[in-house]
Write an enzyme that holds these catalytic residues in place. Sequence first.
Site, PDB file in Angstrom:
ATOM      1  N   LYS A   1     -18.910 -44.333 -49.628  1.00 32.02           N
ATOM      2  CA  LYS A   1     -18.829 -43.009 -50.261  1.00 32.02           C
ATOM      3  C   LYS A   1     -19.516 -43.006 -51.611  1.00 32.02           C
ATOM      4  CE  LYS A   1     -14.946 -40.722 -48.056  1.00 32.02           C
ATOM      5  NZ  LYS A   1     -13.655 -40.063 -48.167  1.00 32.02           N
TER       6      LYS A   1
ATOM      7  N   LYS B   1     -20.000 -39.147 -38.030  1.00 34.44           N
ATOM      8  CA  LYS B   1     -18.723 -38.544 -37.648  1.00 34.44           C
ATOM      9  C   LYS B   1     -18.728 -37.051 -37.941  1.00 34.44           C
ATOM     10  CE  LYS B   1     -15.036 -39.290 -40.322  1.00 34.44           C
ATOM     11  NZ  LYS B   1     -13.647 -39.011 -40.644  1.00 34.44           N
TER      12      LYS B   1
ATOM     13  N   LYS C   1     -14.945 -32.372 -41.700  1.00 33.78           N
ATOM     14  CA  LYS C   1     -14.653 -31.023 -42.191  1.00 33.78           C
ATOM     15  C   LYS C   1     -15.278 -30.741 -43.555  1.00 33.78           C
ATOM     16  CE  LYS C   1     -10.026 -32.341 -42.696  1.00 33.78           C
ATOM     17  NZ  LYS C   1     -10.149 -33.636 -43.382  1.00 33.78           N
TER      18      LYS C   1
HETATM   19  N1  AQP Z   1     -14.723 -36.878 -36.120  1.00 37.59           N
HETATM   20  C1  AQP Z   1     -13.495 -37.303 -35.890  1.00 37.59           C
HETATM   21  N2  AQP Z   1     -13.141 -37.758 -34.669  1.00 37.59           N
HETATM   22  C2  AQP Z   1     -11.884 -38.205 -34.424  1.00 37.59           C
HETATM   23  N3  AQP Z   1     -10.900 -38.206 -35.370  1.00 37.59           N
HETATM   24  C3  AQP Z   1     -11.207 -37.762 -36.584  1.00 37.59           C
HETATM   25  N4  AQP Z   1     -10.489 -37.639 -37.726  1.00 37.59           N
HETATM   26  C4  AQP Z   1     -11.283 -37.133 -38.691  1.00 37.59           C
HETATM   27  N5  AQP Z   1     -12.519 -36.899 -38.223  1.00 37.59           N
HETATM   28  C5  AQP Z   1     -12.508 -37.292 -36.925  1.00 37.59           C
HETATM   29  C6  AQP Z   1      -9.075 -37.970 -37.856  1.00 37.59           C
HETATM   30  O1  AQP Z   1      -8.433 -36.816 -38.389  1.00 37.59           O
HETATM   31  C7  AQP Z   1      -7.327 -37.233 -39.187  1.00 37.59           C
HETATM   32  C8  AQP Z   1      -7.351 -36.523 -40.509  1.00 37.59           C
HETATM   33  O2  AQP Z   1      -8.496 -36.921 -41.218  1.00 37.59           O
HETATM   34  P1  AQP Z   1      -8.562 -36.845 -42.791  1.00 37.59           P
HETATM   35  O3  AQP Z   1      -8.569 -35.461 -43.200  1.00 37.59           O
HETATM   36  O4  AQP Z   1      -7.447 -37.647 -43.373  1.00 37.59           O
HETATM   37  O5  AQP Z   1      -9.845 -37.591 -43.253  1.00 37.59           O
HETATM   38  P2  AQP Z   1     -11.185 -37.938 -42.591  1.00 37.59           P
HETATM   39  O6  AQP Z   1     -11.013 -38.978 -41.529  1.00 37.59           O
HETATM   40  O7  AQP Z   1     -12.113 -38.297 -43.701  1.00 37.59           O
HETATM   41  O8  AQP Z   1     -11.585 -36.563 -41.895  1.00 37.59           O
HETATM   42  P3  AQP Z   1     -12.847 -35.669 -42.169  1.00 37.59           P
HETATM   43  O9  AQP Z   1     -12.724 -34.457 -41.334  1.00 37.59           O
HETATM   44  O10 AQP Z   1     -14.091 -36.502 -42.009  1.00 37.59           O
HETATM   45  O11 AQP Z   1     -12.617 -35.261 -43.663  1.00 37.59           O
HETATM   46  P4  AQP Z   1     -13.599 -35.402 -44.891  1.00 37.59           P
HETATM   47  O12 AQP Z   1     -14.806 -34.629 -44.504  1.00 37.59           O
HETATM   48  O13 AQP Z   1     -12.867 -34.812 -46.044  1.00 37.59           O
HETATM   49  O14 AQP Z   1     -13.876 -36.866 -45.099  1.00 37.59           O
HETATM   50  C9  AQP Z   1      -7.415 -38.741 -39.309  1.00 37.59           C
HETATM   51  O15 AQP Z   1      -6.473 -39.308 -38.424  1.00 37.59           O
HETATM   52  C10 AQP Z   1      -8.826 -39.043 -38.883  1.00 37.59           C
HETATM   53  O16 AQP Z   1      -8.972 -40.344 -38.314  1.00 37.59           O
END
Ligand code: AQP
Length: 327
Positions: free
Chosen positions: A112, A194, A197
């Site tokens: 990051k 990945k 959001k």
């Molecule tokens: N693309 C994905 N496929 C499967 N699982 C996913 N998760 C996130 N993206 C995917 C799972 O969603 C849960 C919540 O995620 P988070 O908000 O704690 O953080 P993250 O993994 O960093 O999710 P994002 O959407 O990618 O958020 P940002 O953009 O803020 O970094 C977790 O269980 C995660 O594994």
Amino acid sequence: MKRRVLSGIQPSGTPTLGNYVGAIKRWARDQSQSESFFPIVNLHAITIRQDPAELANNTLDTAAWLLAVGIDPSQSVLFVQSQVAAHSQLGWILNNYATYGELGRMTQFKDKSQKLGPEGQLAGLFDYPVLMAADVLLYDIDEVPVGEDQKQHVELMRDIATRFNNLYGPVFKVPTPTMEEGARIMNLQRPDQKMSKSDKDDAGVVYLSDSPDVVRQKISRAVTDSGSTIEASADKPAVTNLLTIFAAISDKTIAALEADYAGKGYGAFKSDLAELVAVELSNLQAKFSVISADRDKLLATLDDGRDRAAAIADDKLAQVKAKIGLL
Ligand code: AQP
């Protein structure tokens, strides 16, 4: 006694199809088998600069999405992390039981911080795994389901808990990481990344709020691989991703889908997938609208979750403070 499980979600944008398929849908399905804690981890979200009004909105909306998917607040503890002050307090204390060297080895920070550049390399981003340790250790959690990218953080929280227990006697339960079952859902335009959001207005990200037309457009424009066979394999990451989404929503196996679409082109496959996702999301959106329209009820649900979480967390924090001599 049921096992305690904790899974957090950052209110860093509108939840995506990846969050839904990879996490929230399973959380709702499995919540009766364990005592589940679902913090909306807004203190983690601010390790990347957020617009304040958007962050507040996203926090409530994320709660509403979780409820729409089926998180049951009478069974599970759904709460906003910043509303339980013990998270920040224990996070600060635990900073003194983790070293700079350990945090520097966290690959997620390295990834990051490389992307964000010096301006974005905030101390909070570096310290994120310690706050995550506090999130978990406050509740005597047995299991933390994590993807590959978070496994290192759970190893660190185990080390922190063990170190603390060795110094002062048993205070923390040492949690076990379990692998999240669901596959990673990848960006529809960049299948090597990945679906996230925090990637806003991205044609490769399906947000849970996308209208059926937008869903159809994004899926029909999703990149595909060379060749026209619909099969999952390492050299077909784009089609594998679409098959993974299809399988997760239809509850069919990838093998069954490969058989269904043998000899058919991408067109039919994508259009069936788009319909499936559009219907699934429309159903969720209908529930989301009802839940978010009753803001008082939503706030009351979160207040209740906060109180239930704080009752446990405050007790653990008091034990920690007594052990180390904090008045
Ligand atoms: N693309 C994905 N496929 C499967 N699982 C996913 N998760 C996130 N993206 C995917 C799972 O969603 C849960 C919540 O995620 P988070 O908000 O704690 O953080 P993250 O993994 O960093 O999710 P994002 O959407 O990618 O958020 P940002 O953009 O803020 O970094 C977790 O269980 C995660 O594994």
